[in-house]
Design an enzyme around this catalytic site. Structure first.
Site, PDB file in Angstrom:
ATOM      1  N   ARG A 105       0.898  -1.182  -0.003  1.00 41.09           N
ATOM      2  CA  ARG A 105       0.131  -0.140   0.054  1.00 41.09           C
ATOM      3  C   ARG A 105       0.788   1.150  -0.067  1.00 41.09           C
ATOM      4  O   ARG A 105       1.753   1.460   0.691  1.00 41.09           O
ATOM      5  CB  ARG A 105      -0.776  -0.153   1.140  1.00 41.09           C
ATOM      6  CG  ARG A 105      -1.502   1.113   1.322  1.00 41.09           C
ATOM      7  CD  ARG A 105      -2.710   1.299   2.311  1.00 41.09           C
ATOM      8  NE  ARG A 105      -3.895   0.792   1.931  1.00 41.09           N
ATOM      9  CZ  ARG A 105      -5.300   0.718   2.358  1.00 41.09           C
ATOM     10  NH1 ARG A 105      -5.381   1.523   3.432  1.00 41.09           N
ATOM     11  NH2 ARG A 105      -6.087   0.085   1.744  1.00 41.09           N
ATOM     12  N   GLN A 135     -10.244  -3.615  -3.470  1.00 40.58           N
ATOM     13  CA  GLN A 135     -11.496  -3.134  -3.068  1.00 40.58           C
ATOM     14  C   GLN A 135     -12.831  -3.287  -4.123  1.00 40.58           C
ATOM     15  O   GLN A 135     -13.799  -3.726  -3.625  1.00 40.58           O
ATOM     16  CB  GLN A 135     -11.591  -1.454  -2.764  1.00 40.58           C
ATOM     17  CG  GLN A 135     -12.876  -1.048  -2.252  1.00 40.58           C
ATOM     18  CD  GLN A 135     -13.256  -1.296  -0.889  1.00 40.58           C
ATOM     19  OE1 GLN A 135     -12.143  -1.243  -0.003  1.00 40.58           O
ATOM     20  NE2 GLN A 135     -14.336  -1.592  -0.574  1.00 40.58           N
ATOM     21  N   ASP A 223     -16.980   7.414  -1.915  1.00 45.87           N
ATOM     22  CA  ASP A 223     -15.852   7.349  -1.017  1.00 45.87           C
ATOM     23  C   ASP A 223     -15.502   8.758  -0.492  1.00 45.87           C
ATOM     24  O   ASP A 223     -16.360   9.622  -0.652  1.00 45.87           O
ATOM     25  CB  ASP A 223     -14.654   6.759  -2.139  1.00 45.87           C
ATOM     26  CG  ASP A 223     -13.512   6.752  -1.188  1.00 45.87           C
ATOM     27  OD1 ASP A 223     -13.139   6.524  -0.217  1.00 45.87           O
ATOM     28  OD2 ASP A 223     -12.336   6.526  -2.210  1.00 45.87           O
ATOM     29  N   CYS A 263     -16.496   2.342   0.469  1.00 42.95           N
ATOM     30  CA  CYS A 263     -15.287   1.379   0.827  1.00 42.95           C
ATOM     31  C   CYS A 263     -14.879   1.502   2.205  1.00 42.95           C
ATOM     32  O   CYS A 263     -14.136   0.678   2.574  1.00 42.95           O
ATOM     33  CB  CYS A 263     -14.233   1.900  -0.114  1.00 42.95           C
ATOM     34  SG  CYS A 263     -13.576   3.347  -0.289  1.00 42.95           S
ATOM     35  N   ARG A 291     -14.384  -8.301   2.426  1.00 40.82           N
ATOM     36  CA  ARG A 291     -13.263  -8.211   2.155  1.00 40.82           C
ATOM     37  C   ARG A 291     -12.416  -9.379   2.465  1.00 40.82           C
ATOM     38  O   ARG A 291     -11.478  -9.771   1.692  1.00 40.82           O
ATOM     39  CB  ARG A 291     -12.623  -6.856   3.035  1.00 40.82           C
ATOM     40  CG  ARG A 291     -13.196  -5.492   2.303  1.00 40.82           C
ATOM     41  CD  ARG A 291     -12.779  -4.962   1.032  1.00 40.82           C
ATOM     42  NE  ARG A 291     -11.474  -4.971   0.652  1.00 40.82           N
ATOM     43  CZ  ARG A 291     -10.592  -4.012   0.876  1.00 40.82           C
ATOM     44  NH1 ARG A 291     -10.801  -3.194   1.732  1.00 40.82           N
ATOM     45  NH2 ARG A 291      -9.034  -4.058   0.754  1.00 40.82           N
TER      46      ARG A 291
HETATM   47  N1  NVA Z   1      -9.825   6.907  -1.552  1.00 39.79           N
HETATM   48  C1  NVA Z   1      -9.467   6.659  -0.203  1.00 39.79           C
HETATM   49  C2  NVA Z   1      -9.921   5.238   0.084  1.00 39.79           C
HETATM   50  C3  NVA Z   1      -9.515   4.590   1.436  1.00 39.79           C
HETATM   51  C4  NVA Z   1      -9.817   3.179   1.386  1.00 39.79           C
HETATM   52  C5  NVA Z   1      -8.034   6.904   0.094  1.00 39.79           C
HETATM   53  O1  NVA Z   1      -7.126   6.608  -0.842  1.00 39.79           O
HETATM   54  O2  NVA Z   1      -7.725   7.508   1.066  1.00 39.79           O
HETATM   55  N1   CP Z   2     -11.478   0.303   2.313  1.00 37.53           N
HETATM   56  C1   CP Z   2     -10.164   0.389   2.740  1.00 37.53           C
HETATM   57  O1   CP Z   2      -9.019  -0.154   2.077  1.00 37.53           O
HETATM   58  O2   CP Z   2      -9.938   0.379   4.002  1.00 37.53           O
HETATM   59  P1   CP Z   2      -8.633   0.448   4.990  1.00 37.53           P
HETATM   60  O3   CP Z   2      -7.817   1.807   4.537  1.00 37.53           O
HETATM   61  O4   CP Z   2      -8.992   0.557   6.271  1.00 37.53           O
HETATM   62  O5   CP Z   2      -7.589  -0.720   4.423  1.00 37.53           O
END
Ligand code: NVA
Ligand code: CP
Length: 310
Positions: A105, A135, A223, A263, A291
């Site tokens: 990530r 997701q 989102d 999400c 998930r």
């Molecule tokens: N668009 C959001 C999704 C979080 C799961 C972000 O990147 O923070």
């Molecule tokens: N939706 C999602 O990816 O949540 P987290 O940021 O908690 O992993």
């Protein structure tokens, strides 16, 4: 055999999606009947590098791996040598000597692609600034479960043209559902970048007025307005995005049995009201639970074990 990465959905066809759904569905059913551990990955290790926070992705992948009798190692980026400047390529070369699968990530999408290029084991994109593929596969699984199919379902994405929105657009390239995108004109998806990367073979409908966009919607999806890493823009975004709030008056324009999805994490009173989040159309909590099951499907697909359940 070619290594299977899960970086962007661009390399998945409808059959791959179906394979992931099928195995996720079976593992979900078995778990609900009490068979929690299905030892398909005994002795296999996953490394999970997180350069941004996470609740769902981190925990669901860890539990998924362990319920498949494998192990997962959580690696907060700043506590590894990545935090002191070791390159992502060198990290990939070393970690893929120890581990069977990697998850990252991070910020730039190119960082995930670079990890995969230099890794001998499959790499999963656990979210980048540009995409969030895990997701959307899980969300389509939830739609399939609730509506019986995702085929011809009208999904309306409301809010920021961000990583989650981009992944909806990528899934739309491979699968037969309808997609409508509704964002403020200055916050549209990065169409040019999607095109440049060869990911935009068909463009979804773009309707900037959210009240027009949700007409006949069977799924309304939203989102956060301010994604991780964009916190400096929060105030300005709140003003621009206010008309895009998913609330009861917006929901009233959609089909009566319209599913509301998010999400998570959600900001109650911002992109969605608490009333809608907890309301009768919301499937958000089941979406989050799924998930776990779908991460198993994704891991098994990457490791070419998706057919081993029979
Ligand atoms: N668009 C959001 C999704 C979080 C799961 C972000 O990147 O923070
Ligand atoms: N939706 C999602 O990816 O949540 P987290 O940021 O908690 O992993």
């Amino acid at each position: 055999m070619e290594k299977r990465d899960f970086l962007n959905l661009g390399n998945l066809n409808a059959e791959d999606f179906e394979d992931i759904f099928r195995v996720s569905e079976e593992l979900k059913e078995r778990r609900e009947k009490g068979e929690k551990i299905v030892p398909l990955l005994k002795g296999r290790f996953m490394g999970m590098i997180f350069e941004k926070p996470s609740t769902r992705t981190r925990v669901s992948f860890q539990v998924a791996m362990e319920e498949l009798a494998g192990r997962a190692i959580y690696l907060p980026g700043r506590d590894t040598q990545l935090g002191r400047g070791e390159t992502i390529g060198d990290t990939a070369r070393v970690l893929s000597g120890y581990l069977d699968i990697l998850l990252l990530r991070t910020f730039a999408q190119d960082r995930v692609e670079e990890l995969a290029k230099n890794s001998s084991v499959p790499v999963i994109n656990g979210l980048s600034d540009f995409l969030h593929p895990c997701q959307i596969v899980s969300d389509l699984f939830t739609i399939r479960e609730k509506k019986g199919t995702y085929k011809d379902i009208r999904v309306v994405y409301i809010g920021d043209g961000n990583n989650v929105c981009h992944s909806w657009i990528l899934a739309y390239q491979a699968l037969d559902f309808e997609l409508v995108v509704s964002t403020p004109p200055g916050f549209q998806p990065q169409w040019e970048e999607l095109e440049k990367r060869g990911w935009l073979r068909r463009k979804p409908a773009y309707i900037p007025d959210p009240y027009k966009a949700v007409k006949d919607a069977q799924v309304i999806y939203t989102d956060v307005w301010t994604s991780m890493g964009m916190e400096k823009e929060e105030k300005e975004r709140e003003e621009t995005f206010a008309p895009y709030q998913v609330n009861t008056s917006l929901l009233a324009q959609a089909a009566p049995d319209c599913l509301v999805m998010h999400c998570l994490p959600a900001h109650r009173g911002k992109e969605i009201t608490g009333e809608v989040l907890d309301g009768r159309n919301s499937v958000i909590w089941e979406e989050a639970k799924n998930r776990l099951h779908v991460q198993k499907g994704i891991i098994l697909w990457c490791m070419r074990k998706e057919k081993e359940l029979g």
